[in-house]
Design a protein around this motif. Structure first.
Motif, PDB file in Angstrom:
ATOM      1  N   LEU A 154      20.220  27.996  15.970  1.00  0.00           N
ATOM      2  CA  LEU A 154      19.660  26.920  16.773  1.00  0.00           C
ATOM      3  C   LEU A 154      18.640  26.090  16.014  1.00  0.00           C
ATOM      4  O   LEU A 154      18.316  24.976  16.429  1.00  0.00           O
ATOM      5  CB  LEU A 154      18.999  27.502  18.036  1.00  0.00           C
ATOM      6  CG  LEU A 154      19.931  28.153  19.058  1.00  0.00           C
ATOM      7  CD1 LEU A 154      19.125  28.716  20.215  1.00  0.00           C
ATOM      8  CD2 LEU A 154      20.955  27.154  19.579  1.00  0.00           C
ATOM      9  N   ALA A 155      18.100  26.622  14.907  1.00  0.00           N
ATOM     10  CA  ALA A 155      17.025  25.922  14.201  1.00  0.00           C
ATOM     11  C   ALA A 155      17.468  24.546  13.726  1.00  0.00           C
ATOM     12  O   ALA A 155      16.664  23.612  13.677  1.00  0.00           O
ATOM     13  CB  ALA A 155      16.541  26.761  13.021  1.00  0.00           C
ATOM     14  N   THR A 156      18.741  24.390  13.386  1.00  0.00           N
ATOM     15  CA  THR A 156      19.231  23.111  12.867  1.00  0.00           C
ATOM     16  C   THR A 156      19.169  22.011  13.926  1.00  0.00           C
ATOM     17  O   THR A 156      19.046  20.830  13.586  1.00  0.00           O
ATOM     18  CB  THR A 156      20.682  23.272  12.384  1.00  0.00           C
ATOM     19  OG1 THR A 156      20.748  24.395  11.500  1.00  0.00           O
ATOM     20  CG2 THR A 156      21.162  22.049  11.636  1.00  0.00           C
ATOM     21  N   LEU A 157      19.223  22.377  15.200  1.00  0.00           N
ATOM     22  CA  LEU A 157      19.237  21.376  16.266  1.00  0.00           C
ATOM     23  C   LEU A 157      17.933  20.608  16.367  1.00  0.00           C
ATOM     24  O   LEU A 157      17.898  19.516  16.931  1.00  0.00           O
ATOM     25  CB  LEU A 157      19.550  22.046  17.603  1.00  0.00           C
ATOM     26  CG  LEU A 157      20.944  22.663  17.757  1.00  0.00           C
ATOM     27  CD1 LEU A 157      21.061  23.374  19.096  1.00  0.00           C
ATOM     28  CD2 LEU A 157      22.019  21.585  17.631  1.00  0.00           C
ATOM     29  N   TRP A 158      16.832  21.190  15.852  1.00  0.00           N
ATOM     30  CA  TRP A 158      15.532  20.518  15.994  1.00  0.00           C
ATOM     31  C   TRP A 158      15.227  19.630  14.784  1.00  0.00           C
ATOM     32  O   TRP A 158      14.154  19.061  14.704  1.00  0.00           O
ATOM     33  CB  TRP A 158      14.410  21.532  16.183  1.00  0.00           C
ATOM     34  CG  TRP A 158      14.781  22.773  16.935  1.00  0.00           C
ATOM     35  CD1 TRP A 158      14.503  24.058  16.590  1.00  0.00           C
ATOM     36  CD2 TRP A 158      15.496  22.875  18.176  1.00  0.00           C
ATOM     37  NE1 TRP A 158      15.006  24.937  17.500  1.00  0.00           N
ATOM     38  CE2 TRP A 158      15.624  24.253  18.497  1.00  0.00           C
ATOM     39  CE3 TRP A 158      16.057  21.935  19.046  1.00  0.00           C
ATOM     40  CZ2 TRP A 158      16.279  24.711  19.630  1.00  0.00           C
ATOM     41  CZ3 TRP A 158      16.712  22.385  20.181  1.00  0.00           C
ATOM     42  CH2 TRP A 158      16.820  23.757  20.466  1.00  0.00           C
ATOM     43  N   ARG A 159      16.135  19.529  13.839  1.00  0.00           N
ATOM     44  CA  ARG A 159      15.921  18.694  12.676  1.00  0.00           C
ATOM     45  C   ARG A 159      16.220  17.226  13.017  1.00  0.00           C
ATOM     46  O   ARG A 159      17.111  16.926  13.814  1.00  0.00           O
ATOM     47  CB  ARG A 159      16.801  19.129  11.507  1.00  0.00           C
ATOM     48  CG  ARG A 159      16.705  20.596  11.178  1.00  0.00           C
ATOM     49  CD  ARG A 159      15.363  20.940  10.609  1.00  0.00           C
ATOM     50  NE  ARG A 159      15.292  22.356  10.276  1.00  0.00           N
ATOM     51  CZ  ARG A 159      14.280  23.128  10.572  1.00  0.00           C
ATOM     52  NH1 ARG A 159      13.243  22.619  11.202  1.00  0.00           N
ATOM     53  NH2 ARG A 159      14.276  24.398  10.237  1.00  0.00           N
ATOM     54  N   PRO A 160      15.488  16.279  12.429  1.00  0.00           N
ATOM     55  CA  PRO A 160      15.724  14.853  12.722  1.00  0.00           C
ATOM     56  C   PRO A 160      17.173  14.401  12.547  1.00  0.00           C
ATOM     57  O   PRO A 160      17.677  13.651  13.394  1.00  0.00           O
ATOM     58  CB  PRO A 160      14.771  14.144  11.741  1.00  0.00           C
ATOM     59  CG  PRO A 160      13.668  15.127  11.526  1.00  0.00           C
ATOM     60  CD  PRO A 160      14.319  16.485  11.566  1.00  0.00           C
ATOM     61  N   PRO A 161      17.899  14.827  11.476  1.00  0.00           N
ATOM     62  CA  PRO A 161      19.301  14.380  11.380  1.00  0.00           C
ATOM     63  C   PRO A 161      20.151  14.826  12.558  1.00  0.00           C
ATOM     64  O   PRO A 161      21.002  14.065  13.032  1.00  0.00           O
ATOM     65  CB  PRO A 161      19.781  15.021  10.067  1.00  0.00           C
ATOM     66  CG  PRO A 161      18.533  15.240   9.267  1.00  0.00           C
ATOM     67  CD  PRO A 161      17.487  15.590  10.283  1.00  0.00           C
ATOM     68  N   ALA A 162      19.920  16.073  13.035  1.00  0.00           N
ATOM     69  CA  ALA A 162      20.710  16.557  14.165  1.00  0.00           C
ATOM     70  C   ALA A 162      20.367  15.787  15.437  1.00  0.00           C
ATOM     71  O   ALA A 162      21.260  15.424  16.227  1.00  0.00           O
ATOM     72  CB  ALA A 162      20.465  18.052  14.373  1.00  0.00           C
ATOM     73  N   LEU A 163      19.083  15.500  15.661  1.00  0.00           N
ATOM     74  CA  LEU A 163      18.678  14.747  16.857  1.00  0.00           C
ATOM     75  C   LEU A 163      19.254  13.335  16.825  1.00  0.00           C
ATOM     76  O   LEU A 163      19.743  12.834  17.855  1.00  0.00           O
ATOM     77  CB  LEU A 163      17.158  14.705  16.949  1.00  0.00           C
ATOM     78  CG  LEU A 163      16.458  16.064  17.152  1.00  0.00           C
ATOM     79  CD1 LEU A 163      14.949  15.889  17.124  1.00  0.00           C
ATOM     80  CD2 LEU A 163      16.883  16.685  18.473  1.00  0.00           C
ATOM     81  N   MET A 164      19.213  12.708  15.643  1.00  0.00           N
ATOM     82  CA  MET A 164      19.799  11.376  15.535  1.00  0.00           C
ATOM     83  C   MET A 164      21.306  11.420  15.757  1.00  0.00           C
ATOM     84  O   MET A 164      21.882  10.519  16.380  1.00  0.00           O
ATOM     85  CB  MET A 164      19.480  10.791  14.157  1.00  0.00           C
ATOM     86  CG  MET A 164      18.032  10.378  13.971  1.00  0.00           C
ATOM     87  SD  MET A 164      17.548   9.067  15.122  1.00  0.00           S
ATOM     88  CE  MET A 164      18.669   7.762  14.660  1.00  0.00           C
ATOM     89  N   GLY A 165      21.949  12.465  15.256  1.00  0.00           N
ATOM     90  CA  GLY A 165      23.387  12.600  15.468  1.00  0.00           C
ATOM     91  C   GLY A 165      23.742  12.742  16.936  1.00  0.00           C
ATOM     92  O   GLY A 165      24.729  12.175  17.413  1.00  0.00           O
ATOM     93  N   VAL A 166      22.929  13.500  17.688  1.00  0.00           N
ATOM     94  CA  VAL A 166      23.178  13.672  19.123  1.00  0.00           C
ATOM     95  C   VAL A 166      23.027  12.336  19.851  1.00  0.00           C
ATOM     96  O   VAL A 166      23.864  11.956  20.690  1.00  0.00           O
ATOM     97  CB  VAL A 166      22.215  14.727  19.698  1.00  0.00           C
ATOM     98  CG1 VAL A 166      22.272  14.722  21.227  1.00  0.00           C
ATOM     99  CG2 VAL A 166      22.569  16.115  19.172  1.00  0.00           C
ATOM    100  N   VAL A 167      21.954  11.594  19.546  1.00  0.00           N
ATOM    101  CA  VAL A 167      21.723  10.312  20.218  1.00  0.00           C
ATOM    102  C   VAL A 167      22.833   9.319  19.897  1.00  0.00           C
ATOM    103  O   VAL A 167      23.393   8.666  20.800  1.00  0.00           O
ATOM    104  CB  VAL A 167      20.344   9.753  19.813  1.00  0.00           C
ATOM    105  CG1 VAL A 167      20.163   8.335  20.355  1.00  0.00           C
ATOM    106  CG2 VAL A 167      19.233  10.656  20.337  1.00  0.00           C
ATOM    107  N   LEU A 168      23.178   9.186  18.616  1.00  0.00           N
ATOM    108  CA  LEU A 168      24.211   8.229  18.231  1.00  0.00           C
ATOM    109  C   LEU A 168      25.586   8.646  18.755  1.00  0.00           C
ATOM    110  O   LEU A 168      26.393   7.796  19.161  1.00  0.00           O
ATOM    111  CB  LEU A 168      24.249   8.091  16.707  1.00  0.00           C
ATOM    112  CG  LEU A 168      22.994   7.470  16.072  1.00  0.00           C
ATOM    113  CD1 LEU A 168      23.135   7.432  14.556  1.00  0.00           C
ATOM    114  CD2 LEU A 168      22.761   6.067  16.623  1.00  0.00           C
ATOM    115  N   GLY A 169      25.867   9.967  18.758  1.00  0.00           N
ATOM    116  CA  GLY A 169      27.125  10.433  19.328  1.00  0.00           C
ATOM    117  C   GLY A 169      27.224  10.129  20.807  1.00  0.00           C
ATOM    118  O   GLY A 169      28.293   9.753  21.319  1.00  0.00           O
TER     119      GLY A 169
END
Length: 334
Positions: free
Chosen positions: A8-23
């Motif tokens: 789960l740690a990867t989900l709190w990284r900025p690239p993952a958050l940006m990927g969720v928003v853009l997706g």
């Protein structure tokens, strides 16, 4: 729990958050461009975007709040728990959206039909996201394993000259300083025990203790030619580092610096806490006119890759010449 062991740690990284928003925005655009909608596509896009972002960010917030109990689950159960939480959040947002549609007299069909359609859409999106994340996590584990194999190859070729020099130092001290000879052999045994037990993460204090043993052995060999300067706070932060990640930096300082100086020199080991970061700095004197150590920097490259793998690319190891001295730095998040 560190990033290498916590899915789960990867989900709190900025690239993952940006990927969720853009997706989410991409999915909203697809829904708005569907043939069933009329001319008000921008309105449909805005409403779909609002609902999708509520679901996505709400799920991430719930996962963050529940990260400790979820982190104790095995990876397969964790994946299904995350999917279930995503579906539950989708159902809540869909129910709220239906209530708003009823108040504005824009509702079409029945409440149950609307909720089932939204739940079916969320299930498809959730399964696609689950498969994508599982593939990512599997590739991440293979990358970490590759770094571990590199470390095993590095450990298999422990420099014979260090072993021979240490044994010669111990032999020379047996009669004159038997206590020092015993300490040399015990320190050597500790170093080889750590090297042969395989790749793992150990406390920072233990890795620094191994580095101190190595430098103490070299101090007996070089005598007054080697000056050691330790600047380590007490107590040390309770963080984990890859085994044999700091010791190779100290070994480079000896082999490519002090060993090539006829008059000897100084090696500094400094640990500094800077906000949410911990910096380990090793500096050594260089021969005149040298721009850095010779060789292939295998130890430096191995330490850099394993620190990046352990910290999900947040930590780093770099080295260079500063004010005529060679400085190697390791920075890891606290």
């Amino acid at each position: 729990m560190n990033a290498a062991a916590d899915p789960l740690a990867t989900l709190w990284r900025p690239p993952a958050l940006m990927g969720v928003v853009l997706g989410g925005e991409a999915l909203a655009a697809i829904l708005a461009l569907a043939p069933t909608h009329g001319g008000e596509r921008l309105v449909h896009f805005g409403l779909a975007s609002l609902g999708i972002q509520w679901v996505a960010l709400g799920t991430l917030c719930a996962l963050y709040l529940l990260r400790r109990p979820l982190g104790r689950l095995p990876p397969p159960r964790l994946a299904w728990a995350c999917l279930g939480l995503f579906l539950l959040m989708s159902l809540l947002v869909a129910a709220a959206a239906w209530s708003v549609l009823e108040m504005t007299a824009s509702a079409e069909g029945t409440r149950a039909g609307f909720l089932l359609r939204m739940l079916g859409l969320a299930l498809v999106v959730g399964l696609i996201g689950l498969l994508s994340y599982q593939n990512y996590w599997r590739s991440r584990q293979w990358a970490v394993r590759a770094k571990q194999l590199e470390l095993e190859a590095l450990q298999a070729r422990i420099h014979p000259h260090f072993l021979f020099n240490t044994l010669n130092t111990g032999a020379a001290l047996v009669h004159a300083q038997p206590d020092a000879a015993e300490r040399v052999l015990l320190d050597l045994a500790d170093l080889f025990r750590c090297a042969l037990r395989g790749p793992q993460e150990i406390p920072l204090a233990e890795e620094l203790a191994l580095t101190r043993r190595y430098l103490d052995i070299e101090a007996l060999r070089f005598g007054p030619r080697l000056e050691l300067d330790w600047q380590v706070p007490a107590p040390l932060p309770a963080v984990l580092v890859p085994s044999l990640s700091i010791q190779p930096l100290a070994e480079n300082a000896i082999r490519h610096g002090i060993e090539r100086l006829p008059q000897g020199g100084r090696v500094e080991v400094q640990v500094r806490i800077d906000g949410g970061w911990i910096e380990i700095r090793i500096a050594n004197d260089l021969p005149d006119g040298e721009s850095g150590p010779r060789g292939h920097a295998v130890g430096l490259a191995s330490a850099r890759e394993r620190v990046q793998a352990m910290t999900a690319d947040r930590g780093r190891v770099d080295a260079g010449v500063e004010d005529g001295r060679y400085v190697a730095r390791m920075r890891i998040p606290a």
